[in-house]
Enzyme design. Structure first.
Site, mmCIF file in Angstrom:
data_model
loop_
_atom_site.group_PDB
_atom_site.id
_atom_site.type_symbol
_atom_site.label_atom_id
_atom_site.label_comp_id
_atom_site.label_asym_id
_atom_site.label_seq_id
_atom_site.Cartn_x
_atom_site.Cartn_y
_atom_site.Cartn_z
ATOM 1 N N GLN A 186 40.330 49.218 23.710
ATOM 2 C CA GLN A 186 40.148 50.651 23.946
ATOM 3 C C GLN A 186 39.027 51.190 23.053
ATOM 4 O O GLN A 186 39.042 50.997 21.837
ATOM 5 C CB GLN A 186 41.465 51.400 23.654
ATOM 6 N N LYS B 173 47.959 52.977 30.583
ATOM 7 C CA LYS B 173 47.528 51.700 31.169
ATOM 8 C C LYS B 173 48.671 50.694 31.171
ATOM 9 O O LYS B 173 48.913 50.005 32.164
ATOM 10 C CB LYS B 173 46.313 51.156 30.398
ATOM 11 N N ASP C 101 37.534 45.451 32.165
ATOM 12 C CA ASP C 101 36.881 46.763 32.032
ATOM 13 C C ASP C 101 35.483 46.736 32.658
ATOM 14 O O ASP C 101 34.893 47.776 32.926
ATOM 15 C CB ASP C 101 36.739 47.127 30.538
#
Ligand code: NAP
Length: 291
Positions: free
Chosen positions: A102, A58, A125
């Site tokens: 995460q 990412k 997200d």
């Protein structure tokens, strides 16, 4: 679809990602010219090896497209209170437009509490309850990256969803449910399947589109697919030889499907690309508030 689709066309997530990332890079340049550098903060708590790979990818993708990125790695013993304090600091940091924690987080940390602590305006997200509510009601918000990437794949082949029957297998909050809502928003007729679904094959055989998001090999086999259907494979599994594979029996289903996504090289790369898109959009929204 654009033309009468031949059978077994591959939707290449790597190639589509490259095209989208070129657009991300040029939109980023436009913001830079206005003195705004889109910034993503990625927080990793603990040493989960798969998570380490994901966060590295990412951050690298951000750098490749000219976005600012910060990777915070914290010890697995980090307390929930300390993590919430870090999120609060990033919520108030004007150089950061998107925040991603995460998952999974260590067991002593409440993941829901962590997600809800992220400012909705920075929830790139798309997991915050405000983002979920926005998707459900058709309001502007951030869409979860994996189903959003699937929608981009369908767009890339000109698949007209209106009036089509889409069968989504899996109902998680991060893939299956938001996928179903996005398809519904585009006027597909949506069936959502899960571990309690009976006669899955009867349903998939009626589908113009199948999205498999289960996490088990061979959930979708050739005998379950209507000829000419589009098949998107979100699953990430290992076969007995240790090779990465999806939920779909790719070799068999490819002989029937009009379009199919491979694993690897399908939905996976699109997920990171859509994270960049969301981060860029978060920065563009800030820019539009300060013209
Ligand atoms: P999850 O939270 O474990 O959800 C799996 C879903 O599959 C559940 O809704 C479950 O039903 C359903 N299910 C389980 N067995 C089934 C069966 N035999 N028939 C029909 N449905 C069944 O997983 P997830 O987070 O959504 O992820 C799904 C897969 O996608 C995983 O392989 C994951 O690694 C992958 N993934 C890939 C990406 C990417 O970027 N490519 C991103 C995210 C996830 P119940 O609700 O009844 O338990």
């Amino acid at each position: 679809m654009k033309n009468q689709a031949p059978i077994g066309q591959i939707i290449d997530g790597v190639a589509l990602s490259q095209a989208l990332r070129a657009d991300i890079a040029s939109r980023t340049q436009a913001l830079l010219a206005r003195g705004i550098k889109p910034g993503l903060a990625v927080i990793l708590v603990g040493e989960n090896p798969a998570s380490q790979v994901y966060v590295r990818n990412k951050v690298r993708a951000c750098q490749d497209c000219g976005l600012h990125s910060v990777l915070e790695k914290h010890d697995a013993r980090m307390t929930e209170a300390d993590l919430l304090a870090r999120i609060d600091a990033l919520n108030n940091d004007p150089s950061i437009h998107g925040i991603l924690v995460q998952l999974p987080v260590p067991a002593h940390i409440n993941a829901s509490k962590v997600i809800e602590a992220i400012a909705p305006a920075k929830d790139v997200d798309g997991f915050h309850i405000a983002s979920a509510g926005a998707l459900m009601t058709g309001m502007p918000g951030f869409w979860p990256c994996t189903p959003y990437g699937c929608m981009k794949m369908l767009e890339s082949i000109g698949f007209e969803l209106k009036g089509k029957h889409a069968v989504v297998i899996g109902r998680s909050n991060i893939v299956g449910k938001p996928m179903a809502l996005m398809l519904l928003q585009k006027n597909a007729t949506v069936t959502i399947c899960h571990s309690g679904t009976q006669n899955l094959k009867d349903l998939t055989l009626q589908a113009d589109l199948i999205v498999a998001a289960v996490g088990k090999r061979n959930v979708v086999t050739a005998d379950m697919v209507k000829p000419g259907a589009v098949v998107l494979d979100v699953g990430m599994n290992r076969n007995p030889e240790g090779k990465l594979c999806g939920d779909v029996d790719f070799a068999g289903v490819k002989e029937l499907a009009s379009y199919i996504t491979p694993v690897p090289g399908g939905v996976g790369p699109m997920t990171i690309t859509m994270l960049l898109v969301n981060t860029l959009e978060a920065a563009e929204r800030v820019a539009s508030q300060h013209p």
